[in-house]
Write an enzyme that holds these catalytic residues in place. Structure first.
Site, PDB file in Angstrom:
ATOM      1  N   ILE A  17       0.989  -1.320  -0.056  1.00 12.19           N
ATOM      2  CA  ILE A  17       0.150  -0.114   0.082  1.00 12.19           C
ATOM      3  C   ILE A  17       0.658   1.375   0.024  1.00 12.19           C
ATOM      4  O   ILE A  17       0.738   2.359  -0.656  1.00 12.19           O
ATOM      5  CB  ILE A  17      -0.824  -0.023   1.209  1.00 12.19           C
ATOM      6  CG1 ILE A  17      -2.074  -1.086   1.283  1.00 12.19           C
ATOM      7  CG2 ILE A  17      -1.862   1.197   1.134  1.00 12.19           C
ATOM      8  CD1 ILE A  17      -2.752  -1.411   2.486  1.00 12.19           C
ATOM      9  N   ALA A  18       1.876   1.238   0.944  1.00 14.62           N
ATOM     10  CA  ALA A  18       2.786   2.436   0.881  1.00 14.62           C
ATOM     11  C   ALA A  18       3.349   2.605  -0.412  1.00 14.62           C
ATOM     12  O   ALA A  18       3.650   4.069  -0.517  1.00 14.62           O
ATOM     13  CB  ALA A  18       3.794   2.098   2.244  1.00 14.62           C
ATOM     14  N   LEU A  65      10.251  -0.280  13.820  1.00 18.20           N
ATOM     15  CA  LEU A  65       9.162  -0.002  14.989  1.00 18.20           C
ATOM     16  C   LEU A  65       9.711  -0.496  16.376  1.00 18.20           C
ATOM     17  O   LEU A  65       9.185  -0.192  17.280  1.00 18.20           O
ATOM     18  CB  LEU A  65       7.971  -0.761  14.569  1.00 18.20           C
ATOM     19  CG  LEU A  65       7.144  -0.278  13.177  1.00 18.20           C
ATOM     20  CD1 LEU A  65       5.948  -1.255  13.092  1.00 18.20           C
ATOM     21  CD2 LEU A  65       6.516   1.267  13.748  1.00 18.20           C
ATOM     22  N   SER A  86       4.099  -1.994   9.571  1.00 19.65           N
ATOM     23  CA  SER A  86       3.276  -2.923  10.474  1.00 19.65           C
ATOM     24  C   SER A  86       4.088  -4.317  10.385  1.00 19.65           C
ATOM     25  O   SER A  86       3.940  -4.784   9.236  1.00 19.65           O
ATOM     26  CB  SER A  86       1.736  -3.027  10.159  1.00 19.65           C
ATOM     27  OG  SER A  86       1.374  -3.972  10.771  1.00 19.65           O
ATOM     28  N   TYR A  99      -3.122 -11.089  14.354  1.00 20.99           N
ATOM     29  CA  TYR A  99      -3.051  -9.842  13.508  1.00 20.99           C
ATOM     30  C   TYR A  99      -4.093  -8.873  14.035  1.00 20.99           C
ATOM     31  O   TYR A  99      -3.902  -7.707  14.301  1.00 20.99           O
ATOM     32  CB  TYR A  99      -2.897 -10.208  12.053  1.00 20.99           C
ATOM     33  CG  TYR A  99      -3.001  -8.909  11.050  1.00 20.99           C
ATOM     34  CD1 TYR A  99      -2.107  -8.185  10.943  1.00 20.99           C
ATOM     35  CD2 TYR A  99      -4.186  -8.872  10.405  1.00 20.99           C
ATOM     36  CE1 TYR A  99      -1.969  -6.977  10.019  1.00 20.99           C
ATOM     37  CE2 TYR A  99      -4.468  -7.799   9.434  1.00 20.99           C
ATOM     38  CZ  TYR A  99      -3.142  -6.915   9.416  1.00 20.99           C
ATOM     39  OH  TYR A  99      -3.406  -5.895   8.585  1.00 20.99           O
ATOM     40  N   LYS A 103      -3.630  -5.123  15.487  1.00 21.76           N
ATOM     41  CA  LYS A 103      -4.137  -3.887  14.590  1.00 21.76           C
ATOM     42  C   LYS A 103      -5.023  -3.157  15.557  1.00 21.76           C
ATOM     43  O   LYS A 103      -4.983  -1.888  15.620  1.00 21.76           O
ATOM     44  CB  LYS A 103      -4.823  -4.379  13.355  1.00 21.76           C
ATOM     45  CG  LYS A 103      -4.177  -4.878  12.402  1.00 21.76           C
ATOM     46  CD  LYS A 103      -2.874  -4.121  11.864  1.00 21.76           C
ATOM     47  CE  LYS A 103      -3.165  -2.822  10.995  1.00 21.76           C
ATOM     48  NZ  LYS A 103      -1.656  -2.329  10.808  1.00 21.76           N
ATOM     49  N   VAL A 129      -7.074  -5.576   0.369  1.00 19.42           N
ATOM     50  CA  VAL A 129      -6.780  -4.760  -0.685  1.00 19.42           C
ATOM     51  C   VAL A 129      -5.909  -5.435  -1.974  1.00 19.42           C
ATOM     52  O   VAL A 129      -4.890  -6.329  -1.521  1.00 19.42           O
ATOM     53  CB  VAL A 129      -5.495  -3.952  -0.016  1.00 19.42           C
ATOM     54  CG1 VAL A 129      -5.012  -2.637  -1.046  1.00 19.42           C
ATOM     55  CG2 VAL A 129      -6.026  -2.950   1.166  1.00 19.42           C
TER      56      VAL A 129
HETATM   57  N1  LIG Z   1      -3.060  -5.313   2.490  1.00 18.11           N
HETATM   58  C1  LIG Z   1      -4.156  -5.307   3.127  1.00 18.11           C
HETATM   59  O1  LIG Z   1      -5.248  -6.157   2.569  1.00 18.11           O
HETATM   60  C2  LIG Z   1      -4.455  -4.536   4.476  1.00 18.11           C
HETATM   61  C3  LIG Z   1      -5.701  -4.477   4.587  1.00 18.11           C
HETATM   62  C4  LIG Z   1      -6.067  -3.749   5.907  1.00 18.11           C
HETATM   63  C5  LIG Z   1      -4.969  -2.984   6.688  1.00 18.11           C
HETATM   64  N2  LIG Z   1      -3.669  -3.307   6.070  1.00 18.11           N
HETATM   65  C6  LIG Z   1      -2.802  -2.626   6.870  1.00 18.11           C
HETATM   66  O2  LIG Z   1      -2.150  -1.716   5.947  1.00 18.11           O
HETATM   67  C7  LIG Z   1      -0.492  -1.535   6.147  1.00 18.11           C
HETATM   68  C8  LIG Z   1       0.380  -2.011   4.963  1.00 18.11           C
HETATM   69  O3  LIG Z   1       0.124  -3.315   4.738  1.00 18.11           O
HETATM   70  P1  LIG Z   1       0.361  -3.805   3.069  1.00 18.11           P
HETATM   71  O4  LIG Z   1      -0.704  -4.769   2.707  1.00 18.11           O
HETATM   72  O5  LIG Z   1       1.029  -2.797   2.260  1.00 18.11           O
HETATM   73  O6  LIG Z   1       1.848  -4.721   3.860  1.00 18.11           O
HETATM   74  P2  LIG Z   1       3.227  -5.016   3.430  1.00 18.11           P
HETATM   75  O7  LIG Z   1       3.140  -4.813   1.897  1.00 18.11           O
HETATM   76  O8  LIG Z   1       3.625  -6.173   4.088  1.00 18.11           O
HETATM   77  O9  LIG Z   1       4.089  -3.736   3.909  1.00 18.11           O
HETATM   78  C9  LIG Z   1       4.335  -3.558   5.373  1.00 18.11           C
HETATM   79  C10 LIG Z   1       5.497  -2.920   5.481  1.00 18.11           C
HETATM   80  O10 LIG Z   1       5.550  -2.840   7.104  1.00 18.11           O
HETATM   81  C11 LIG Z   1       6.835  -2.597   7.226  1.00 18.11           C
HETATM   82  N3  LIG Z   1       7.470  -3.257   8.621  1.00 18.11           N
HETATM   83  C12 LIG Z   1       7.227  -4.589   8.936  1.00 18.11           C
HETATM   84  N4  LIG Z   1       7.684  -4.615  10.280  1.00 18.11           N
HETATM   85  C13 LIG Z   1       8.275  -3.528  10.518  1.00 18.11           C
HETATM   86  C14 LIG Z   1       9.090  -2.861  11.517  1.00 18.11           C
HETATM   87  N5  LIG Z   1       9.248  -3.641  12.668  1.00 18.11           N
HETATM   88  N6  LIG Z   1       9.477  -1.734  11.754  1.00 18.11           N
HETATM   89  C15 LIG Z   1       9.320  -0.984  10.504  1.00 18.11           C
HETATM   90  N7  LIG Z   1       8.563  -1.433   9.382  1.00 18.11           N
HETATM   91  C16 LIG Z   1       8.141  -2.636   9.433  1.00 18.11           C
HETATM   92  C17 LIG Z   1       7.640  -3.707   6.217  1.00 18.11           C
HETATM   93  O11 LIG Z   1       8.938  -2.928   5.814  1.00 18.11           O
HETATM   94  P3  LIG Z   1      10.175  -3.267   5.219  1.00 18.11           P
HETATM   95  O12 LIG Z   1       9.944  -3.592   3.699  1.00 18.11           O
HETATM   96  O13 LIG Z   1      11.195  -2.153   5.245  1.00 18.11           O
HETATM   97  O14 LIG Z   1      10.783  -4.553   5.984  1.00 18.11           O
HETATM   98  C18 LIG Z   1       6.611  -3.535   4.840  1.00 18.11           C
HETATM   99  O15 LIG Z   1       7.183  -2.821   3.739  1.00 18.11           O
HETATM  100  C19 LIG Z   1      -0.305  -2.395   7.399  1.00 18.11           C
HETATM  101  O16 LIG Z   1      -0.361  -1.847   8.473  1.00 18.11           O
HETATM  102  C20 LIG Z   1      -1.528  -3.662   7.070  1.00 18.11           C
HETATM  103  O17 LIG Z   1      -1.869  -4.002   8.458  1.00 18.11           O
HETATM  104  C21 LIG Z   1      -3.569  -3.805   4.685  1.00 18.11           C
END
Ligand SMILES: NC(=O)c1ccc[n+]([C@@H]2O[C@H](COP(=O)([O-])OP(=O)(O)OC[C@H]3O[C@@H](n4cnc5c(N)ncnc54)[C@H](OP(=O)(O)O)[C@@H]3O)[C@@H](O)[C@H]2O)c1
Length: 258
Positions: A17-18, A65, A86, A99, A103, A129
């Site tokens: 997402i980011a 984090l 996260s 999880y 959250k 997503v």
């Molecule tokens: N995808 C979905 O369906 C969904 C739905 C609802 C909410 N969310 C929320 O949206 C956010 C992003 O999700 P996403 O799907 O984009 O996930 P993602 O692709 O797994 O990205 C999560 C990022 O969090 C970083 N991270 C994990 N542990 C960390 C730590 N200890 N310190 C610093 N950074 C850390 C990772 O960074 P590095 O790459 O640098 O290791 C990773 O790039 C999360 O908060 C997730 O819970 C996602």
């Protein structure tokens, strides 16, 4: 409104997402301070550095984090922080339950902290997503789509709250740019059972082998709705699920995941 000359921060910037948040922010003229855990890991940074505007307006920082104070330099001097980093634990017996607890606790802590420190916070709560990937690796939420097109014999008896990653990224920026945005925004484009999704996929990609049978014969969970009103008032235009599915599959193909 353009973000020209505004500095903002994105945590966990290499995530699914980011990465889209960073792309759209750069497109709108913002200067972006982005944190990743390992700035030397090309798989986490190359796709960000290749974005339009990155050369001029993207700065990468190292932050974790689990290290107290490590985000100070990332957020210093920023007008807004998009906090998406996260940790996700895969090695517990019920990762989904842990999880959800993590959250809920994290959001509660964020509300408490921002209230105490008079910081204007908005929470974005998306469903599952999906949509095109910018990062080179497969992320957890797109996996269910890959499973449906990757030779599976059956589809799971699950109803998901689908939402497009581009709509989620856009909502983050709209919430930042709109001073009257407040509280929580649930983002769900469409609620659909996998039986409906396989039908859509078959129509879109007749040449692919897509399962026709459900994994069990239990009744399907009834369809319910999540209000779009607040998100739409913010300016979010939800991408139709058919379009999102088409773009997701094409992205997975382009990145050789199947
Ligand atoms: N995808 C979905 O369906 C969904 C739905 C609802 C909410 N969310 C929320 O949206 C956010 C992003 O999700 P996403 O799907 O984009 O996930 P993602 O692709 O797994 O990205 C999560 C990022 O969090 C970083 N991270 C994990 N542990 C960390 C730590 N200890 N310190 C610093 N950074 C850390 C990772 O960074 P590095 O790459 O640098 O290791 C990773 O790039 C999360 O908060 C997730 O819970 C996602």
């Amino acid at each position: 409104m353009s973000g020209a000359e505004k500095v903002v921060s994105v945590t966990g910037a290499s995530g699914y997402i980011a990465s889209w948040v960073v792309k759209l922010l750069l497109q709108r003229g913002y200067t972006v301070k982005a944190s990743v855990r390992d700035p030397n890991d090309k798989k986490k940074t190359e796709h960000l550095l290749a974005l339009d505007g990155a050369k001029e307006r993207l700065q990468l920082f190292k932050a974790d984090l689990l290290e107290e104070g490590s985000f100070n330099s990332v957020v210093e001097g920023s007008e807004g922080v998009f906090h998406t980093a996260s940790p996700f634990y895969h090695d517990v017996s019920d990762p989904q339950l842990w999880y959800m607890i993590s959250k809920t606790l994290a959001e509660d802590a964020a509300w408490k902290f921002t209230k105490e420190n008079r910081i204007d916070m908005v929470a974005i709560n998306p469903g599952l997503v999906i949509g095109p990937l910018l990062q080179p690796t497969l992320n957890t939420s797109v996996e269910p789509v890959l499973k449906l097109i990757n030779g599976a014999e059956t589809f799971p008896n699950i109803t998901y709250r689908w939402v497009d990653v581009r709509d989620v990224a856009n909502a983050h920026i709209l919430a930042f740019e709109n001073a009257s945005a407040s509280g929580r925004y649930c983002l769900v484009g469409r609620i659909a059972h996998c039986s409906e999704v396989v039908k859509l996929l078959r129509g879109l990609f007749p040449a692919l082998k897509i399962p026709e049978k459900c994994a069990d014969d239990k009744p399907f969970t009834p369809i319910y709705q999540v209000s779009k009103e607040r998100a739409q008032a913010l300016g979010v235009k939800f991408t139709p699920l058919e379009v999102t599915l088409k773009d997701t599959v094409e992205s997975l193909k382009e990145k050789n995941f199947f």
